[in-house]
Design an enzyme around this catalytic site. Structure first.
Site, PDB file in Angstrom:
ATOM      1  CE  LYS A  19      -4.405  -1.472   2.017  1.00 55.43           C
ATOM      2  NZ  LYS A  19      -5.373  -1.224   3.094  1.00 55.43           N
ATOM      3  CG  ASP A  65      -8.509   1.052   3.281  1.00 53.56           C
ATOM      4  OD1 ASP A  65      -9.288   0.221   2.777  1.00 53.56           O
ATOM      5  OD2 ASP A  65      -7.277   0.866   3.355  1.00 53.56           O
TER       6      ASP A  65
HETATM    7  P1  NAP Z   1      -0.361  -1.606  10.661  1.00 51.21           P
HETATM    8  O1  NAP Z   1      -0.026  -0.461   9.740  1.00 51.21           O
HETATM    9  O2  NAP Z   1       0.587  -2.725  10.804  1.00 51.21           O
HETATM   10  O3  NAP Z   1      -0.661  -0.927  12.107  1.00 51.21           O
HETATM   11  C1  NAP Z   1      -0.676  -1.688  13.197  1.00 51.21           C
HETATM   12  C2  NAP Z   1      -1.071  -0.830  14.432  1.00 51.21           C
HETATM   13  O4  NAP Z   1      -1.587  -1.748  15.353  1.00 51.21           O
HETATM   14  C3  NAP Z   1       0.104  -0.123  15.072  1.00 51.21           C
HETATM   15  O5  NAP Z   1      -0.313   1.110  15.560  1.00 51.21           O
HETATM   16  C4  NAP Z   1       0.456  -1.057  16.215  1.00 51.21           C
HETATM   17  O6  NAP Z   1       0.926  -0.384  17.363  1.00 51.21           O
HETATM   18  C5  NAP Z   1      -0.875  -1.645  16.576  1.00 51.21           C
HETATM   19  N1  NAP Z   1      -0.679  -2.975  17.152  1.00 51.21           N
HETATM   20  C6  NAP Z   1      -0.211  -4.086  16.534  1.00 51.21           C
HETATM   21  N2  NAP Z   1      -0.160  -5.108  17.401  1.00 51.21           N
HETATM   22  C7  NAP Z   1      -0.578  -4.626  18.597  1.00 51.21           C
HETATM   23  C8  NAP Z   1      -0.744  -5.200  19.886  1.00 51.21           C
HETATM   24  N3  NAP Z   1      -0.468  -6.494  20.114  1.00 51.21           N
HETATM   25  N4  NAP Z   1      -1.223  -4.418  20.853  1.00 51.21           N
HETATM   26  C9  NAP Z   1      -1.511  -3.121  20.635  1.00 51.21           C
HETATM   27  N5  NAP Z   1      -1.372  -2.508  19.449  1.00 51.21           N
HETATM   28  C10 NAP Z   1      -0.899  -3.257  18.440  1.00 51.21           C
HETATM   29  O7  NAP Z   1      -1.744  -2.252  10.276  1.00 51.21           O
HETATM   30  P2  NAP Z   1      -2.838  -1.667   9.288  1.00 51.21           P
HETATM   31  O8  NAP Z   1      -2.373  -1.878   7.886  1.00 51.21           O
HETATM   32  O9  NAP Z   1      -3.219  -0.320   9.735  1.00 51.21           O
HETATM   33  O10 NAP Z   1      -4.036  -2.717   9.517  1.00 51.21           O
HETATM   34  C11 NAP Z   1      -4.710  -2.815  10.738  1.00 51.21           C
HETATM   35  C12 NAP Z   1      -5.893  -3.742  10.575  1.00 51.21           C
HETATM   36  O11 NAP Z   1      -6.852  -3.138   9.710  1.00 51.21           O
HETATM   37  C13 NAP Z   1      -5.582  -5.105   9.956  1.00 51.21           C
HETATM   38  O12 NAP Z   1      -6.192  -6.098  10.738  1.00 51.21           O
HETATM   39  C14 NAP Z   1      -6.233  -5.033   8.577  1.00 51.21           C
HETATM   40  O13 NAP Z   1      -6.686  -6.293   8.141  1.00 51.21           O
HETATM   41  C15 NAP Z   1      -7.412  -4.124   8.868  1.00 51.21           C
HETATM   42  N6  NAP Z   1      -7.982  -3.457   7.686  1.00 51.21           N
HETATM   43  C16 NAP Z   1      -9.304  -3.618   7.452  1.00 51.21           C
HETATM   44  C17 NAP Z   1      -9.875  -2.994   6.366  1.00 51.21           C
HETATM   45  C18 NAP Z   1     -11.341  -3.185   6.082  1.00 51.21           C
HETATM   46  O14 NAP Z   1     -11.766  -2.857   4.978  1.00 51.21           O
HETATM   47  N7  NAP Z   1     -12.134  -3.666   7.022  1.00 51.21           N
HETATM   48  C19 NAP Z   1      -9.119  -2.173   5.529  1.00 51.21           C
HETATM   49  C20 NAP Z   1      -7.768  -2.011   5.811  1.00 51.21           C
HETATM   50  C21 NAP Z   1      -7.201  -2.666   6.902  1.00 51.21           C
HETATM   51  P3  NAP Z   1       2.480   0.005  17.568  1.00 51.21           P
HETATM   52  O15 NAP Z   1       2.638   1.341  16.903  1.00 51.21           O
HETATM   53  O16 NAP Z   1       2.628   0.023  19.018  1.00 51.21           O
HETATM   54  O17 NAP Z   1       3.292  -1.094  16.913  1.00 51.21           O
END
Ligand code: NAP
Length: 278
Positions: free
Chosen positions: A70, A106
């Site tokens: 992305k 999104d």
């Molecule tokens: P990302 O960029 O990897 O961001 C992860 C975030 O989650 C970071 O802020 C991280 O905190 C936090 N995190 C990870 N593990 C954690 C834990 N064990 N405890 C507390 N905080 C934690 O992920 P992303 O790309 O934003 O995606 C996030 C989610 O959104 C995914 O599950 C994805 O499938 C979903 N999503 C859904 C849609 C939809 O259409 N429904 C669209 C896009 C994404 P730190 O900064 O502390 O590491």
């Protein structure tokens, strides 16, 4: 019929891995129901530059972009719109008049899903996370007049994001002291296979009226189950997923997508997978 509908509509998903993606199923169902000639292909990509060039060379109408491309895809596109630039991530490529344009749906997916269950103007909304999805959420919520607060595990990431978007920041450890209208989980905590986890202690949930999760696999995460038990309204990430896809379809075709059918096929497939625990 305009020129653009004389040739088949070729679309692709760019990601790795892509085996579990529901986008091919959802977009293929939309093309079929509207009786549009074309197809949506799933590309498990190792060379991103080549994949983008293939879109251009072979006249694809557009693509969805997912993990882990992305951000990286932005370097290979001709134009980025304001949303993609501000969010810092592209989930949609549109091939228009020979140019590849990057945008992000999104935020729109989340807003459309939320709007069905709540007003956002003036609402205090706690956004958990500081990754790409949290950025998309903040962009959309601010555009709608919401009042977001960033909460994140790692202070540096969270504070940086909060400053960029002009919001307050609190560490995740302080979530129990916060209250608001809406809580949105924008972290992957609780997603398969780690379904027994929730990013928030159950006791903190009753301070919110609505709890939304961006996770759609499972449809009802532990967070949402505990939020229901605490008396909150809940919203699954499935609605956001379908709406971000519907927004892509509008951009690629200029047509109104069959959102109910898209939701139906996604829900059926998620139920099938949850039944099989895959
Ligand atoms: P990302 O960029 O990897 O961001 C992860 C975030 O989650 C970071 O802020 C991280 O905190 C936090 N995190 C990870 N593990 C954690 C834990 N064990 N405890 C507390 N905080 C934690 O992920 P992303 O790309 O934003 O995606 C996030 C989610 O959104 C995914 O599950 C994805 O499938 C979903 N999503 C859904 C849609 C939809 O259409 N429904 C669209 C896009 C994404 P730190 O900064 O502390 O590491």
């Amino acid at each position: 019929m305009t020129d653009q509908f004389r040739s088949p509509i070729l679309l692709a998903l760019i990601g790795h891995p892509i085996g579990h993606s529901l986008s091919p199923l959802m977009h293929s169902a939309a093309l079929k129901l509207l009786r549009l000639a074309g197809r949506y292909e799933a590309w498990d990509v190792s060379d991103l530059k080549q994949a983008v060039e293939k879109l251009r060379r072979e006249g694809y109408r557009g693509a969805s972009v997912t993990i882990p491309f992305k951000r990286d895809v932005m370097a290979f596109l001709d134009d980025l719109d304001d949303q993609a630039r501000r969010i810092g991530a592209v989930n949609t490529v549109i091939h228009r008049e020979g140019r590849l344009q990057g945008t992000n749906t999104d935020w729109e997916g989340l807003l459309r899903a939320l709007r069905k269950v709540t007003d956002l103007f003036g609402k205090r909304i706690v956004v958990l996370g500081a990754g790409g999805t949290a950025r998309a959420a903040l962009y959309g919520l601010l555009a709608e007049g919401g009042v977001p607060v960033v909460v994140n595990r790692t202070e540096k990431q969270g504070r940086g994001l909060a400053e960029e978007f002009g919001c307050p920041f609190y560490p995740l450890a302080e979530i129990g002291d916060l209250a608001g209208d809406i809580l949105i989980n924008a972290t992957p905590v609780g997603m398969v296979p780690e379904i027994d986890f929730s990013p928030v202690p159950a006791a903190a949930l009753r301070r919110f009226r609505l709890v939304a999760d961006v996770i759609y696999n499972p449809m009802k995460t532990r967070l949402l189950r505990e939020a229901e038990e605490a008396g909150c309204a809940v919203l699954s990430g499935m609605d956001m997923f379908v709406e971000q896809g519907a927004a892509q379809f509008r951009l690629w075709t200029g047509l109104e997508p069959p959102v109910d059918r898209m939701r139906q096929v996604v829900k059926q497939e998620l139920e099938r997978r949850e039944g099989k625990q895959v």
